[in-house]
Write a protein that holds these residues in place. Structure first.
Motif, PDB file in Angstrom:
ATOM      1  N   PHE A 132      63.250  27.502  21.093  1.00 33.83           N
ATOM      2  CA  PHE A 132      63.940  28.597  20.398  1.00 33.83           C
ATOM      3  C   PHE A 132      62.984  29.785  20.265  1.00 33.83           C
ATOM      4  O   PHE A 132      61.987  29.723  19.548  1.00 33.83           O
ATOM      5  N   SER A 149      61.128  29.372  32.700  1.00 35.72           N
ATOM      6  CA  SER A 149      62.203  30.106  32.039  1.00 35.72           C
ATOM      7  C   SER A 149      62.222  31.584  32.418  1.00 35.72           C
ATOM      8  O   SER A 149      61.167  32.199  32.621  1.00 35.72           O
ATOM      9  N   SER A 150      63.421  32.156  32.416  1.00 39.14           N
ATOM     10  CA  SER A 150      63.530  33.597  32.676  1.00 39.14           C
ATOM     11  C   SER A 150      62.905  34.418  31.551  1.00 39.14           C
ATOM     12  O   SER A 150      62.670  35.619  31.722  1.00 39.14           O
ATOM     13  N   GLU A 151      62.639  33.784  30.390  1.00 42.37           N
ATOM     14  CA  GLU A 151      61.917  34.488  29.309  1.00 42.37           C
ATOM     15  C   GLU A 151      60.558  34.988  29.815  1.00 42.37           C
ATOM     16  O   GLU A 151      59.979  35.896  29.244  1.00 42.37           O
ATOM     17  N   TYR A 185      56.725  32.151  22.937  1.00 43.18           N
ATOM     18  CA  TYR A 185      57.400  31.157  23.776  1.00 43.18           C
ATOM     19  C   TYR A 185      57.263  31.541  25.259  1.00 43.18           C
ATOM     20  O   TYR A 185      56.924  30.712  26.099  1.00 43.18           O
ATOM     21  N   LEU A 194      64.739  28.943  35.201  1.00 39.38           N
ATOM     22  CA  LEU A 194      66.155  28.936  34.818  1.00 39.38           C
ATOM     23  C   LEU A 194      66.483  30.072  33.875  1.00 39.38           C
ATOM     24  O   LEU A 194      65.808  30.274  32.860  1.00 39.38           O
ATOM     25  N   PHE A 195      67.518  30.808  34.229  1.00 39.23           N
ATOM     26  CA  PHE A 195      68.057  31.827  33.333  1.00 39.23           C
ATOM     27  C   PHE A 195      68.893  31.103  32.272  1.00 39.23           C
ATOM     28  O   PHE A 195      69.125  29.898  32.371  1.00 39.23           O
ATOM     29  N   ASN A 196      69.324  31.851  31.243  1.00 34.24           N
ATOM     30  CA  ASN A 196      70.023  31.206  30.115  1.00 34.24           C
ATOM     31  C   ASN A 196      71.155  30.316  30.622  1.00 34.24           C
ATOM     32  O   ASN A 196      71.936  30.737  31.480  1.00 34.24           O
ATOM     33  N   VAL A 251      72.434  31.995  20.451  1.00 33.69           N
ATOM     34  CA  VAL A 251      73.505  32.937  20.114  1.00 33.69           C
ATOM     35  C   VAL A 251      74.881  32.503  20.605  1.00 33.69           C
ATOM     36  O   VAL A 251      75.881  32.697  19.912  1.00 33.69           O
ATOM     37  N   SER A 277      76.870  36.571  11.003  1.00 36.52           N
ATOM     38  CA  SER A 277      75.809  37.589  11.058  1.00 36.52           C
ATOM     39  C   SER A 277      74.946  37.364  12.282  1.00 36.52           C
ATOM     40  O   SER A 277      74.475  36.250  12.512  1.00 36.52           O
ATOM     41  N   LEU A 278      74.742  38.448  13.026  1.00 35.89           N
ATOM     42  CA  LEU A 278      73.969  38.353  14.263  1.00 35.89           C
ATOM     43  C   LEU A 278      72.854  39.389  14.269  1.00 35.89           C
ATOM     44  O   LEU A 278      72.776  40.243  13.374  1.00 35.89           O
ATOM     45  N   ARG A 323      72.211  39.052  29.045  1.00 35.27           N
ATOM     46  CA  ARG A 323      71.669  37.829  29.650  1.00 35.27           C
ATOM     47  C   ARG A 323      72.512  37.414  30.854  1.00 35.27           C
ATOM     48  O   ARG A 323      73.704  37.707  30.925  1.00 35.27           O
ATOM     49  N   PHE A 351      67.845  38.787  12.053  1.00 35.53           N
ATOM     50  CA  PHE A 351      68.047  38.159  13.359  1.00 35.53           C
ATOM     51  C   PHE A 351      67.536  39.022  14.523  1.00 35.53           C
ATOM     52  O   PHE A 351      67.692  38.652  15.686  1.00 35.53           O
ATOM     53  N   ARG A 354      64.441  40.574  16.749  1.00 38.34           N
ATOM     54  CA  ARG A 354      63.139  40.000  17.116  1.00 38.34           C
ATOM     55  C   ARG A 354      62.051  41.073  17.154  1.00 38.34           C
ATOM     56  O   ARG A 354      62.353  42.234  17.461  1.00 38.34           O
ATOM     57  N   VAL A 401      63.819  40.979  24.655  1.00 37.32           N
ATOM     58  CA  VAL A 401      64.045  41.002  26.107  1.00 37.32           C
ATOM     59  C   VAL A 401      65.432  41.618  26.270  1.00 37.32           C
ATOM     60  O   VAL A 401      66.430  41.000  25.922  1.00 37.32           O
ATOM     61  N   LEU A 451      68.314  40.537  31.332  1.00 42.67           N
ATOM     62  CA  LEU A 451      67.920  39.549  32.343  1.00 42.67           C
ATOM     63  C   LEU A 451      69.050  39.400  33.350  1.00 42.67           C
ATOM     64  O   LEU A 451      70.215  39.273  32.965  1.00 42.67           O
TER      65      LEU A 451
HETATM   66  O1  G4F Z   1      70.538  32.565  22.560  1.00 42.31           O
HETATM   67  P1  G4F Z   1      69.197  33.136  22.400  1.00 42.31           P
HETATM   68  O2  G4F Z   1      68.422  32.699  21.211  1.00 42.31           O
HETATM   69  O3  G4F Z   1      68.430  32.814  23.757  1.00 42.31           O
HETATM   70  P2  G4F Z   1      67.113  33.455  24.441  1.00 42.31           P
HETATM   71  O4  G4F Z   1      66.209  34.054  23.441  1.00 42.31           O
HETATM   72  O5  G4F Z   1      67.570  34.339  25.556  1.00 42.31           O
HETATM   73  O6  G4F Z   1      66.396  32.164  25.036  1.00 42.31           O
HETATM   74  C1  G4F Z   1      67.116  31.137  25.701  1.00 42.31           C
HETATM   75  O7  G4F Z   1      67.103  31.359  27.097  1.00 42.31           O
HETATM   76  C2  G4F Z   1      65.801  31.298  27.707  1.00 42.31           C
HETATM   77  C3  G4F Z   1      65.978  31.574  29.199  1.00 42.31           C
HETATM   78  O8  G4F Z   1      65.871  32.950  29.403  1.00 42.31           O
HETATM   79  C4  G4F Z   1      65.171  29.947  27.439  1.00 42.31           C
HETATM   80  F1  G4F Z   1      63.950  29.867  28.023  1.00 42.31           F
HETATM   81  C5  G4F Z   1      65.071  29.722  25.945  1.00 42.31           C
HETATM   82  O9  G4F Z   1      64.524  28.440  25.676  1.00 42.31           O
HETATM   83  C6  G4F Z   1      66.467  29.813  25.347  1.00 42.31           C
HETATM   84  O10 G4F Z   1      67.223  28.757  25.888  1.00 42.31           O
HETATM   85  O11 G4F Z   1      69.278  34.729  22.367  1.00 42.31           O
HETATM   86  C7  G4F Z   1      69.932  35.466  23.368  1.00 42.31           C
HETATM   87  C8  G4F Z   1      69.999  36.925  22.971  1.00 42.31           C
HETATM   88  C9  G4F Z   1      68.659  37.504  22.490  1.00 42.31           C
HETATM   89  O12 G4F Z   1      68.488  38.780  23.044  1.00 42.31           O
HETATM   90  C10 G4F Z   1      68.813  37.615  20.984  1.00 42.31           C
HETATM   91  O13 G4F Z   1      68.052  38.658  20.376  1.00 42.31           O
HETATM   92  O14 G4F Z   1      70.877  37.046  21.856  1.00 42.31           O
HETATM   93  C11 G4F Z   1      70.301  37.912  20.905  1.00 42.31           C
HETATM   94  N1  G4F Z   1      70.873  37.613  19.583  1.00 42.31           N
HETATM   95  C12 G4F Z   1      71.612  38.465  18.832  1.00 42.31           C
HETATM   96  N2  G4F Z   1      71.944  37.896  17.673  1.00 42.31           N
HETATM   97  C13 G4F Z   1      70.726  36.459  18.891  1.00 42.31           C
HETATM   98  C14 G4F Z   1      71.406  36.642  17.683  1.00 42.31           C
HETATM   99  N3  G4F Z   1      70.111  35.294  19.202  1.00 42.31           N
HETATM  100  C15 G4F Z   1      70.178  34.294  18.296  1.00 42.31           C
HETATM  101  N4  G4F Z   1      69.594  33.107  18.611  1.00 42.31           N
HETATM  102  N5  G4F Z   1      70.822  34.432  17.081  1.00 42.31           N
HETATM  103  C16 G4F Z   1      71.452  35.588  16.723  1.00 42.31           C
HETATM  104  O15 G4F Z   1      72.010  35.705  15.633  1.00 42.31           O
END
Ligand code: G4F
Length: 327
Positions: A83, A127-129, A151, A178-180, A191, A211-212, A219, A279, A281, A285, A288
């Protein structure tokens, strides 16, 4: 009968991969961390034929022990603290598990294999991260890495260590960038699942809003079930290599919300969604999108599930779950 050891078997990818390997006739071993890990029951329910072993990526002797029991032809290293948001608050632990953990398992395999460097085929979940502040659009295997989170930095370490063990010792070690990738088994901290769960509950009148953070982020989202097939294909090649696995399409979180709410017939979703600074960061990023030409041509892999199918599959699964628990 081939034998496989999966680290991180309790995660979404570990679960899909175990079923895939079992369906191909493998004997599957899954490494699980900690005593009485509550997720063991989930694995037992999902894939009862997986043999659970306990061990930790931070404890090399436990890895050697697991290798000696499983005697695997293939090791899939899916174990990580995955995460991204959590990695700023726990940067050292993330670096140890997600980064150094890769070195620990590579070294354990090297010791276990003795003179036969290619005795065990190894898959590393890159990871694409790692592309972070992207230096090229779309991102491919040769794109300069510029991680934006602890990460991402840890994943870069694991990625290059995998390449280094391949080049130094001739190990059959491959890395899947791997991308998401998502599914109904995704953890609710990510998310997509956070949204699918909230939308299902809002549609059923169980919740008012969600809430986001940054909903502009884009992505390249695929289905986890498709992506584990690519992992397996990488290890069936004569030569180990690195591959981008992606759909080649990118969508914003906002677009995900559009499809999700539309699926439950809510068009004015803005009144159900709030943005909360907690929420967002420290470094985001923004975009992607992957170019998986190499995987498509060499592995013959391509994604089967579209973005819209993925979103609706997740909503439908959460509607079912919520209805069941309500009943
Ligand atoms: O779902 P996310 O937390 O995934 P993130 O950070 O892209 O990472 C995932 O994918 C990677 C591959 O690129 C993996 F390596 C990693 O382990 C994981 O599986 O967030 C996706 C996007 C981000 O930009 C984040 O800022 O969603 C945005 N977001 C907006 N609101 C949120 C939220 N993310 C989360 N987790 N929670 C929110 O409320």
């Amino acid at each position: 009968m081939k034998r496989a050891l999966i680290t991180g078997v309790t995660g979404q990818d570990g679960m899909y991969l175990s079923r895939l390997l079992l369906s191909k006739g493998y004997e599957v071993y899954g490494l699980v961390r900690g005593q009485n890990n509550p997720k063991i029951d989930l694995v037992r329910e999902w894939a009862p034929d997986v043999t659970i072993l306990t061990g930790d990526l931070l404890d090399q002797s436990s890895l050697l022990r697991a290798l000696n029991i499983a005697k695997p032809d293939e090791v899939y290293n899916l174990g990580a603290i995955s995460f991204v948001a959590y990695s700023w608050e726990n940067a050292q632990l993330t670096s140890q598990v997600t980064g150094l953990g890769v070195l620990n398992i590579l070294e354990a395999i090297r010791l276990y294999s003795g003179d036969d460097a290619s005795k065990v085929r190894f898959y590393q979940a890159s990871s694409s991260e790692m592309f972070g502040r992207v230096q090229e659009v779309p991102q491919r295997e040769t794109t300069l890495l510029w991680p934006r989170s602890p990460y991402g930095v840890a994943k870069v370490f694991g990625h290059y260590m995998t390449i280094n063990y391949r080049e130094s010792y001739g190990m059959h070690a491959s890395s899947g960038i791997l991308f998401n990738h998502e599914s109904p088994l995704r953890g609710p901290e990510f998310v997509t699942r956070k949204i699918s769960l909230a939308v299902a509950r809002i549609a059923l009148g169980l919740q008012e809003s969600v809430s986001l953070g940054n909903i502009e982020a884009k992505r390249d989202w695929g289905f986890a079930g498709d992506y584990v097939e690519a992992m397996w294909r990488m290890l069936q090649q004569d030569h180990a290599d690195d591959y981008v696995i992606s759909t080649g399409e990118t969508y914003s979180v906002q677009h995900f919300l559009d499809i999700a709410f539309n699926h439950v017939n809510i068009s004015d979703w803005e009144k159900h969604v709030f943005q909360d600074p907690k929420f967002f960061r420290p470094a985001e990023v923004d975009l992607l999108i992957g170019d998986s030409t190499k995987a498509r041509t060499t592995l013959g892999w391509e994604p089967q599930v579209s973005f819209e199918q993925l979103v609706t599959m997740m909503i439908d699964a959460d509607l079912e779950r919520e209805k069941r628990s309500k009943a």
